[in-house]
Design an enzyme around this catalytic site. Structure first.
Site, PDB file in Angstrom:
ATOM      1  N   GLU A 145      41.936  -3.722  21.547  1.00  0.00           N
ATOM      2  CA  GLU A 145      42.227  -2.617  22.484  1.00  0.00           C
ATOM      3  C   GLU A 145      43.434  -1.841  21.979  1.00  0.00           C
ATOM      4  O   GLU A 145      44.002  -2.151  20.938  1.00  0.00           O
ATOM      5  CB  GLU A 145      42.497  -3.154  23.897  1.00  0.00           C
ATOM      6  CG  GLU A 145      43.714  -4.047  24.004  1.00  0.00           C
ATOM      7  CD  GLU A 145      43.889  -4.691  25.379  1.00  0.00           C
ATOM      8  OE1 GLU A 145      43.034  -4.514  26.267  1.00  0.00           O
ATOM      9  OE2 GLU A 145      44.908  -5.392  25.558  1.00  0.00           O
TER      10      GLU A 145
ATOM     11  N   ASP B 134      52.175  -0.098  28.090  1.00  0.00           N
ATOM     12  CA  ASP B 134      51.220   0.761  27.365  1.00  0.00           C
ATOM     13  C   ASP B 134      51.802   2.140  27.035  1.00  0.00           C
ATOM     14  O   ASP B 134      51.185   3.177  27.353  1.00  0.00           O
ATOM     15  CB  ASP B 134      49.946   0.958  28.204  1.00  0.00           C
ATOM     16  CG  ASP B 134      49.347  -0.344  28.702  1.00  0.00           C
ATOM     17  OD1 ASP B 134      49.391  -1.333  27.960  1.00  0.00           O
ATOM     18  OD2 ASP B 134      48.826  -0.361  29.840  1.00  0.00           O
TER      19      ASP B 134
HETATM   20  O1  FUB Z   1      47.711  -2.165  31.122  1.00  0.00           O
HETATM   21  C1  FUB Z   1      46.369  -2.577  31.326  1.00  0.00           C
HETATM   22  C2  FUB Z   1      45.736  -2.967  30.039  1.00  0.00           C
HETATM   23  O2  FUB Z   1      46.498  -4.006  29.436  1.00  0.00           O
HETATM   24  C3  FUB Z   1      45.717  -1.879  28.996  1.00  0.00           C
HETATM   25  O3  FUB Z   1      44.727  -0.939  29.204  1.00  0.00           O
HETATM   26  C4  FUB Z   1      45.554  -2.706  27.774  1.00  0.00           C
HETATM   27  O4  FUB Z   1      45.762  -2.036  26.579  1.00  0.00           O
HETATM   28  C5  FUB Z   1      46.536  -3.813  28.035  1.00  0.00           C
HETATM   29  O5  FUB Z   1      47.854  -3.449  27.679  1.00  0.00           O
END
Ligand code: FUB
Length: 326
Positions: free
Chosen positions: A223, A16
């Site tokens: 997301e 991320d």
């Molecule tokens: O790293 C945890 C979660 O997985 C993140 O918040 C999302 O975007 C995904 O990458």
């Protein structure tokens, strides 16, 4: 030397990545994956992160520096667990780390921590941002100094559970032929303490001006939002989650509406895909992660980068992450 499309570091797992240029260097604000053997499920229980390490590159190609633990969940009074994807912003002579984590009730909230230095250590605000919910903050400072916080993630990130305006533990995504849930956006106050008003869901439209539908999983928001202003246009990019693409939509205002434009990157190894885009010395770079180094273990990811190219219409040229190995 850090190389394009190779892990930036391998002594810890990182994911991320939110990249920013501060003081002539590239600072990367990633999640720190922990190598445990717990359950891997749709609720994201495998992502058991506890702290943040800030990374930096003196230049593209330079060795990556790990500045050590910049913030640990034990130092944040409101956090119970799962410190997920963070971002950073510079404003009023200070560096602000924005991060999501579960509160004591198990709901994701966004918190802020401050430092005089881009690499921290960061001192957390005692409470989460009032009115914040869900995950994956991306903080964008516009040319007029106004600060926008984009965020939100479906499933483990709980975004669909707020469709009524309040947390509903049984909340679901809209039906396939209904408009998808858009990412959230809120404006910060000038002191970087609170939202000026409640976050709103942004609109992402198709080429006919119709909202992208929840069933359009190749294009709907899942997301990992990111915002860039490029030649006066606002490029909102994000992950499509279930179909594993990084895609983007373009608008004339930081609050949208945005029109879907195309794909930034084809799927990487591992379930999640999450990125940031940064300009450095006149070139554009995509920072992203994959699980290639761990042999495809979803929660043991590594941050990488690669150059990003635009065509003469301002469209992003799609990246095929492993084509260079053919
Ligand atoms: O790293 C945890 C979660 O997985 C993140 O918040 C999302 O975007 C995904 O990458």
């Amino acid at each position: 030397m850090s190389k394009e499309r190779e892990p930036l570091v391998t002594h810890i797992f990182t994911a991320d990545p939110s990249a920013h240029v501060y003081n002539g260097k590239i600072y990367i604000y990633p999640s720190h994956d922990i190598a445990h053997d717990g359950e891997d499920n749709d609720n994201g229980d495998e992502y058991q992160m506890e702290d943040y390490h800030i990374l930096s590159l003196d230049d593209i190609g330079a060795d990556c520096v790990d500045h050590g633990v910049a913030l640990h969940m034990d130092d944040v009074p409101w956090v119970s667990n799962q410190m997920w994807a963070p971002d950073a912003a510079y404003k009023n002579g200070k560096y602000y780390l924005f991060f999501p984590a579960r509160d004591k009730e198990g709901n994701f909230r966004l918190g802020i921590a401050e430092s005089d230095k881009p690499e921290g250590p960061f001192k957390p605000h005692p409470e989460f941002i009032k009115g914040s919910y869900s995950i994956d903050p991306a903080v964008f400072v516009d040319d007029d100094g106004k600060v926008y916080v984009y965020n939100g993630g479906l499933w483990g990130g709980q975004l669909e559970k707020y469709r009524t305006g309040k947390f509903d533990p049984n909340g679901t995504e809209p039906a396939a032929d209904e408009p998808a849930v858009g990412p959230l956006c809120a404006v910060m106050d000038d002191n970087m303490q609170e939202y000026v008003s409640a976050p709103v869901n942004l609109k992402i439209l198709d080429e006919s001006g119709e909202p992208i539908k929840a069933g359009d999983e190749d294009r709907r928001y899942f997301e990992g939002p990111w915002m860039n202003k490029i030649n006066g246009k606002y490029y909102l990019s994000y992950s499509t989650g279930t179909t594993h693409y990084l895609v983007y939509a373009v608008g004339d205002d930081p609050m949208g509406p945005f029109t879907y434009r195309g794909r930034i990157m084809e799927p990487v190894i591992g379930w999640t895909t999450h990125h940031s885009i940064v300009e450095y010395n006149g070139k554009w770079y995509l920072f992203y992660h994959d699980a290639e180094y761990s042999g495809g273990i979803n929660h043991r990811r590594c941050v990488k980068y690669t150059e990003l190219h635009f065509d003469d219409k301002g469209d992003i040229i799609t990246i095929h992450p492993y084509d260079h190995k053919k």
